[in-house]
Design a protein around this motif. Structure first.
Motif, PDB file in Angstrom:
ATOM      1  N   UNK A  68       0.839  -1.212   0.000  1.00 33.71           N
ATOM      2  CA  UNK A  68       0.000   0.000   0.000  1.00 33.71           C
ATOM      3  C   UNK A  68       0.869   1.255   0.000  1.00 33.71           C
ATOM      4  N   UNK A  69       1.950   1.225   0.765  1.00 34.27           N
ATOM      5  CA  UNK A  69       2.851   2.378   0.820  1.00 34.27           C
ATOM      6  C   UNK A  69       3.504   2.616  -0.539  1.00 34.27           C
ATOM      7  N   UNK A  70       3.882   1.543  -1.227  1.00 34.86           N
ATOM      8  CA  UNK A  70       4.488   1.674  -2.553  1.00 34.86           C
ATOM      9  C   UNK A  70       3.490   2.231  -3.574  1.00 34.86           C
ATOM     10  N   UNK A  71       2.248   1.750  -3.497  1.00 32.86           N
ATOM     11  CA  UNK A  71       1.223   2.253  -4.412  1.00 32.86           C
ATOM     12  C   UNK A  71       0.912   3.732  -4.138  1.00 32.86           C
ATOM     13  N   UNK A  72       0.922   4.113  -2.859  1.00 31.20           N
ATOM     14  CA  UNK A  72       0.687   5.522  -2.521  1.00 31.20           C
ATOM     15  C   UNK A  72       1.799   6.396  -3.090  1.00 31.20           C
ATOM     16  N   UNK A  73       3.012   5.930  -3.005  1.00 26.79           N
ATOM     17  CA  UNK A  73       4.151   6.676  -3.548  1.00 26.79           C
ATOM     18  C   UNK A  73       4.041   6.785  -5.073  1.00 26.79           C
ATOM     19  N   UNK A  74       3.611   5.678  -5.698  1.00 27.82           N
ATOM     20  CA  UNK A  74       3.434   5.689  -7.160  1.00 27.82           C
ATOM     21  C   UNK A  74       2.351   6.667  -7.585  1.00 27.82           C
ATOM     22  N   UNK A  75       1.200   6.652  -6.862  1.00 25.99           N
ATOM     23  CA  UNK A  75       0.105   7.567  -7.216  1.00 25.99           C
ATOM     24  C   UNK A  75       0.486   9.025  -6.946  1.00 25.99           C
ATOM     25  N   UNK A  78       2.344  10.083  -9.972  1.00 27.14           N
ATOM     26  CA  UNK A  78       1.414  10.211 -11.110  1.00 27.14           C
ATOM     27  C   UNK A  78       0.534  11.464 -10.969  1.00 27.14           C
ATOM     28  N   UNK A  79       0.171  11.798  -9.739  1.00 24.73           N
ATOM     29  CA  UNK A  79      -0.618  13.009  -9.505  1.00 24.73           C
ATOM     30  C   UNK A  79       0.160  14.247  -9.895  1.00 24.73           C
ATOM     31  N   UNK A  80       1.423  14.253  -9.573  1.00 21.53           N
ATOM     32  CA  UNK A  80       2.264  15.410  -9.920  1.00 21.53           C
ATOM     33  C   UNK A  80       2.344  15.576 -11.439  1.00 21.53           C
ATOM     34  N   UNK A  81       2.432  14.457 -12.152  1.00 26.74           N
ATOM     35  CA  UNK A  81       2.474  14.519 -13.622  1.00 26.74           C
ATOM     36  C   UNK A  81       1.145  15.054 -14.176  1.00 26.74           C
ATOM     37  N   UNK A  82       0.028  14.534 -13.606  1.00 29.72           N
ATOM     38  CA  UNK A  82      -1.286  14.982 -14.076  1.00 29.72           C
ATOM     39  C   UNK A  82      -1.499  16.470 -13.791  1.00 29.72           C
ATOM     40  N   UNK A  83      -1.018  16.926 -12.648  1.00 26.97           N
ATOM     41  CA  UNK A  83      -1.144  18.344 -12.298  1.00 26.97           C
ATOM     42  C   UNK A  83      -0.309  19.208 -13.244  1.00 26.97           C
ATOM     43  N   UNK A  84       0.868  18.695 -13.586  1.00 24.88           N
ATOM     44  CA  UNK A  84       1.738  19.439 -14.501  1.00 24.88           C
ATOM     45  C   UNK A  84       1.068  19.587 -15.876  1.00 24.88           C
ATOM     46  N   UNK A  92      -8.056  13.976 -10.525  1.00 29.45           N
ATOM     47  CA  UNK A  92      -9.078  13.512  -9.585  1.00 29.45           C
ATOM     48  C   UNK A  92      -8.886  12.024  -9.242  1.00 29.45           C
ATOM     49  N   UNK A  93      -8.635  11.231 -10.276  1.00 28.78           N
ATOM     50  CA  UNK A  93      -8.454   9.796 -10.071  1.00 28.78           C
ATOM     51  C   UNK A  93      -7.204   9.514  -9.233  1.00 28.78           C
ATOM     52  N   UNK A  94      -6.107  10.191  -9.565  1.00 26.01           N
ATOM     53  CA  UNK A  94      -4.858   9.983  -8.829  1.00 26.01           C
ATOM     54  C   UNK A  94      -5.005  10.435  -7.375  1.00 26.01           C
ATOM     55  N   UNK A  95      -5.731  11.549  -7.166  1.00 27.72           N
ATOM     56  CA  UNK A  95      -5.935  12.069  -5.803  1.00 27.72           C
ATOM     57  C   UNK A  95      -6.745  11.091  -4.956  1.00 27.72           C
ATOM     58  N   UNK A  98      -4.646   7.957  -4.292  1.00 27.48           N
ATOM     59  CA  UNK A  98      -3.571   8.292  -3.363  1.00 27.48           C
ATOM     60  C   UNK A  98      -4.096   8.305  -1.923  1.00 27.48           C
ATOM     61  N   UNK A  99      -5.249   8.939  -1.731  1.00 23.84           N
ATOM     62  CA  UNK A  99      -5.847   8.998  -0.401  1.00 23.84           C
ATOM     63  C   UNK A  99      -6.204   7.597   0.101  1.00 23.84           C
ATOM     64  N   UNK A 100      -6.716   6.773  -0.814  1.00 20.73           N
ATOM     65  CA  UNK A 100      -7.092   5.404  -0.438  1.00 20.73           C
ATOM     66  C   UNK A 100      -5.897   4.568  -0.034  1.00 20.73           C
ATOM     67  N   UNK A 101      -4.833   4.624  -0.825  1.00 18.84           N
ATOM     68  CA  UNK A 101      -3.644   3.833  -0.505  1.00 18.84           C
ATOM     69  C   UNK A 101      -2.947   4.326   0.771  1.00 18.84           C
TER      70      UNK A 101
END
Length: 213
Positions: A68-75, A78-84, A92-95, A98-101
């Motif tokens: 779960x920690x690894x998936x949170x780090x991955x998301x 990915x969120x930073x890329x989507x924001x960029x 929205x999906x990444x956020x 991320x919160x779930x993981x």
């Protein structure tokens, strides 16, 4: 050999024979300690099965926490890329994921730490049971030793009474005393002969003669 030494040797041999029976050292002695030992053996078996399950569960919680920690780090990346890229749908999906993981990682970490302490307590309890089992076995052997001693002492008392009534004991004591005196006389004789030979050898040496062989 006196009857008392025979008894002592017999008791020693009986106890050694018991100790050599590693798997079932107590023979037919169904004492209260034997009963308790059987109960404890059953409990030890159940404990081993339980601790194995608890360790597997500890490993499971740890693995889920790390995943779960690894998936949170991955998301997060990915969120930073989507924001960029200003990709609102992906943001929205990444956020959300991320919160779930992150929540899962916290919960599994908490479960892992609780389970780790639980396993530690169970291991400590298992060690206490093993020491208790050894103590019970020691008490069993003590009971058997006392029983054997008591049985042989009764037999010894019977034969001692018989010997005293028939004069056998006094004869045996007298015979042993005579044997001891003979041994002492033999030792004294040998010493005197050795000293006498030494004197003769010294004299023959002064006379230029060879010593007695």
């Amino acid at each position: 050999m006196s009857i008392f030494k025979q008894i002592k040797d017999q008791v020693t041999a009986d106890i050694e024979s018991i100790l050599e029976k590693n798997e079932k050292p107590f023979g037919q002695h169904e004492t209260k300690y034997e009963v308790e030992s059987k109960k404890l053996d059953k409990q030890m078996k159940q404990w081993k099965q339980s601790i194995e399950k608890q360790r597997k569960l500890e490993h499971y919680f740890y693995k889920e926490w790390q995943d779960s920690a690894q998936m949170a780090e991955k998301r997060q990346k990915q969120l930073e890329i989507a924001q960029e890229a200003d990709a609102d749908e992906l943001i929205e999906q990444a956020s959300n994921e991320l919160a779930g993981y992150e929540e899962l990682a916290r919960e599994y970490e908490e479960s892992y730490n609780e389970q780790k302490e639980r396993v530690k307590k169970l291991e400590t309890r298992g060690q206490e049971l093993q020491f208790l089992r050894k103590k019970i076995r020691r008490m069993q052997l003590n009971v058997i030793a006392r029983e054997e001693e008591s049985k042989l002492e009764k037999g010894a008392a019977k034969w001692t009474y018989y010997s005293e009534e028939n004069g056998v004991l006094e004869e045996e004591i007298e015979e042993e005393a005579q044997v001891s005196q003979k041994e002492e006389h033999t030792g004294d004789f040998d010493t005197r002969i050795a000293e006498l030979k030494k004197e003769i050898d010294n004299k023959r040496k002064d006379e230029g003669k060879e010593p007695i062989v």
